[in-house]
Design an enzyme around this catalytic site. Sequence first.
Site, mmCIF file in Angstrom:
data_model
loop_
_atom_site.group_PDB
_atom_site.id
_atom_site.type_symbol
_atom_site.label_atom_id
_atom_site.label_comp_id
_atom_site.label_asym_id
_atom_site.label_seq_id
_atom_site.Cartn_x
_atom_site.Cartn_y
_atom_site.Cartn_z
ATOM 1 N N SER A 283 0.860 -0.795 0.029
ATOM 2 C CA SER A 283 0.456 0.000 0.034
ATOM 3 C C SER A 283 0.510 1.446 0.083
ATOM 4 O O SER A 283 1.742 0.976 0.301
ATOM 5 C CB SER A 283 -0.417 0.022 1.805
ATOM 6 O OG SER A 283 -0.014 -0.188 2.548
ATOM 7 N N ASP A 284 -0.137 2.653 -0.090
ATOM 8 C CA ASP A 284 1.253 3.590 -0.121
ATOM 9 C C ASP A 284 0.864 4.056 1.225
ATOM 10 O O ASP A 284 0.630 3.275 2.407
ATOM 11 C CB ASP A 284 1.029 4.406 -0.861
ATOM 12 C CG ASP A 284 2.062 5.807 -0.858
ATOM 13 O OD1 ASP A 284 2.375 5.527 -0.199
ATOM 14 O OD2 ASP A 284 1.624 6.460 -1.911
ATOM 15 N N TRP A 285 1.600 4.802 1.819
ATOM 16 C CA TRP A 285 2.132 4.791 3.332
ATOM 17 C C TRP A 285 0.740 5.540 4.159
ATOM 18 O O TRP A 285 0.066 6.584 3.798
ATOM 19 C CB TRP A 285 2.666 6.496 3.605
ATOM 20 C CG TRP A 285 3.194 6.439 5.099
ATOM 21 C CD1 TRP A 285 2.350 7.168 6.110
ATOM 22 C CD2 TRP A 285 4.391 6.951 5.538
ATOM 23 N NE1 TRP A 285 2.956 7.740 7.109
ATOM 24 C CE2 TRP A 285 4.340 7.066 6.858
ATOM 25 C CE3 TRP A 285 5.980 6.145 5.211
ATOM 26 C CZ2 TRP A 285 5.176 7.376 7.227
ATOM 27 C CZ3 TRP A 285 6.729 6.706 6.135
ATOM 28 C CH2 TRP A 285 6.665 7.042 7.415
#
Length: 740
Positions: A283-285
């Site tokens: 996932s992104d942050w």
Amino acid sequence: MYKVKISLIALAIAGIQLNAEAQRKTVNQRVDSVMRLMTLDEKIGQLNQYSGREVTGPLVKQNANMLNDIRQGKVGSMLNVQGVQNTRHVQEEAMRSRLKIPLLFGMDVIHGYKTIFPVPLAESATWDMDLIRLSAHIAAKEAAAVGLHWTFAPMVDVARDPRWGRIMEGAGEDTYLGNDIARARVLGFQGDKLGGLDAVMACAKHFAAYGAVSSGRDYNDVEMSEHQLWETYLPPFKAAVDAGAATFMSSFNTLNGVPTAASNYLQRDILKGQWKYSGFVVSDWGSIDQMIKWGYVPDKKQAALKAIISGCDMDMMSYSYIEHLKELVNTKQVSIKLIDDAVKRILAKKFELGLFDDPYRFCNEEREKAELNNPEHVKATLKVAQRSIVLLKNEASILPIQNSFKKIAVIGPLADSKRDMQGAWAGANDADRVVTLLSGLKQKIGNGVQITYTKGSTIKTNDTTGFAEAVKVAKDADLVIMALGEAYDQSGESRSRADIGLPGSQDQLFSAVQATGKPVVAVLMAGRPLIFSNIAAKANAILYAWFLGDQAGNAIADVLTGAVNPSGKLPVTFPRSVGQIPLTYNDYKTGHPYNSNVFQYQTGYIDVPNAPRYAFGHGLSYTTFKYSDLKLDRSTMRKNGKITASLTLTNTGTRAGEEVVQMYIHDPVASVVQPTKKLKGYGKVALEPGASTTIVFIINAETLSFYNQQLKWDAEPGKFKVMIGSASDDIKLQADIELQ
Ligand code: BGC
């Protein structure tokens, strides 16, 4: 030349695929043997990634919890832990866990780790895949030497809105060029095979359509037709898959109402389904629990559920998986099969990297020292920087600087600013390494020429107190070079701007200096296309120098003095006005063409022309090129056939130079209305003065295909226009062909 390059890349990719197949079998067996030993907690641990900004250095003690989780096998990967000492230290903690599964260390190594290269958008202006691959390779070598296994790059998002700050991280507006650049970057980072000590895993991001966030506002929604998604935004991701990208990252945007980390369509149907992708998705942050803020799920447990079901394998920094997956499995809301699939994908990469054989194999102090001080890397960044510069304007051939100029004034807030040259996402940058324009020029300009410098203004403020001195210095000079633009932190993530003009008082500074009547060369530096009407009209010459990295000043000085003939071409359209955005060469026809007499304004504006300030593909040289003798070996073809188009390119000037020859195609009648031009081929060639060469393009069904109404990639019989030129708005040769 064009043909040769394509076939080398194709061979490299074919080789990688064969290798990968043989390797996969043994890797899978080894993965299974580890899986059999793992508890559910340990499996979920592999899907969890923490940021280590706080676990290294002086803060280690405060983060006892994170280190404790690592010792308990509750962490699969760390980001932002860098340096041999630090990665070794944290890996040692993982080796104290029950199964001793090594950690993956990742970081955003976007355009260099210690040696900073031009920002990716600038590199894209080279249109040179060998150089782009070399830059990624060196970034990977340095990253691998400091204990990293994984870079969160390349960003392959097509971006057509220069207000979006992250346009600097990608390849610009075009899908065809973007595909090639995605491939070159993945191959550069990963080498031919994962596991080399000079390579790291690539991560194609941000899946998908992040470049189309509404109005260029970062992290926003994307509403997009299927057709547009497939035609324009997905292909560079597919190119990254084909080049063997080890990982993917989802994005911060929603796509048609669904946060992408929860998109079954993107992650399961397309990526892991249709494209049979065997790597893993991170996932992104924090983007998994951001689903709560989007209003897509009520709580973190639901966020974890949506993400894992939809194919997101690793949770970057939202703690959703580590906190909730166990309960979701135990209550049968998530099947263990899904968890196993995600874990296997991650373990496979750890095997491929050789970490199970030696978890410290990337931790070698001597290699670290040698790679971070490798003089070859400095040479490479200089070469890439020289070729990233785009000469936008050169009135009366004022450049290269003539010997008659004995007094040169250097003015502007970017002329001697080290950190700004490195742009955003500058790895483990060291601004002391940077050569500024002022110091580069001082070294390159011969004795007998006097250089006077004054800053004139700051980058961002409206202060005008330096103007008087700037005017004085200009009046006393034969030639003025002005270094103007953005600060490094005005583009990049979360750095969208509504007004993309020159910040602060810089435009006024330009006017004040230009009013002296002295010839002015503007060197513009930025991470995006800026709007600079005043300068475009009044500067005698304009170099677009982006953010060129550590060797910026030497590269610009080489071009200003003529030691290097500029060869960059814009990978993105430069608008005249913010109101035109999004603006692309790749636009559509309408029922009211702009130059028709009736209601022409329906397709244009009444206050600005439709045309951009500088078109996609534009870039001048100190020499001139003639395009002639377009020949087709035949003008009709069947779907399984091909047409070979050849032309002669001649350097008609007095200097050696490089030209990017561009081929565009137009399909005038199609079942889905087609853009007026689509880039479908290009080749960069170097020619001595007076020399000629033959450029060859192959046109086949692939060249003529588009996604039809059934979203099938296909070419429709009929006539097509082939246009070859030096920019999208500078077509030199044309021919009609027919697909039967
Ligand atoms: C960015 C990603 C990046 C990640 C880790 C996020 O904010 O969107 O591109 O890889 O942070 O630093």
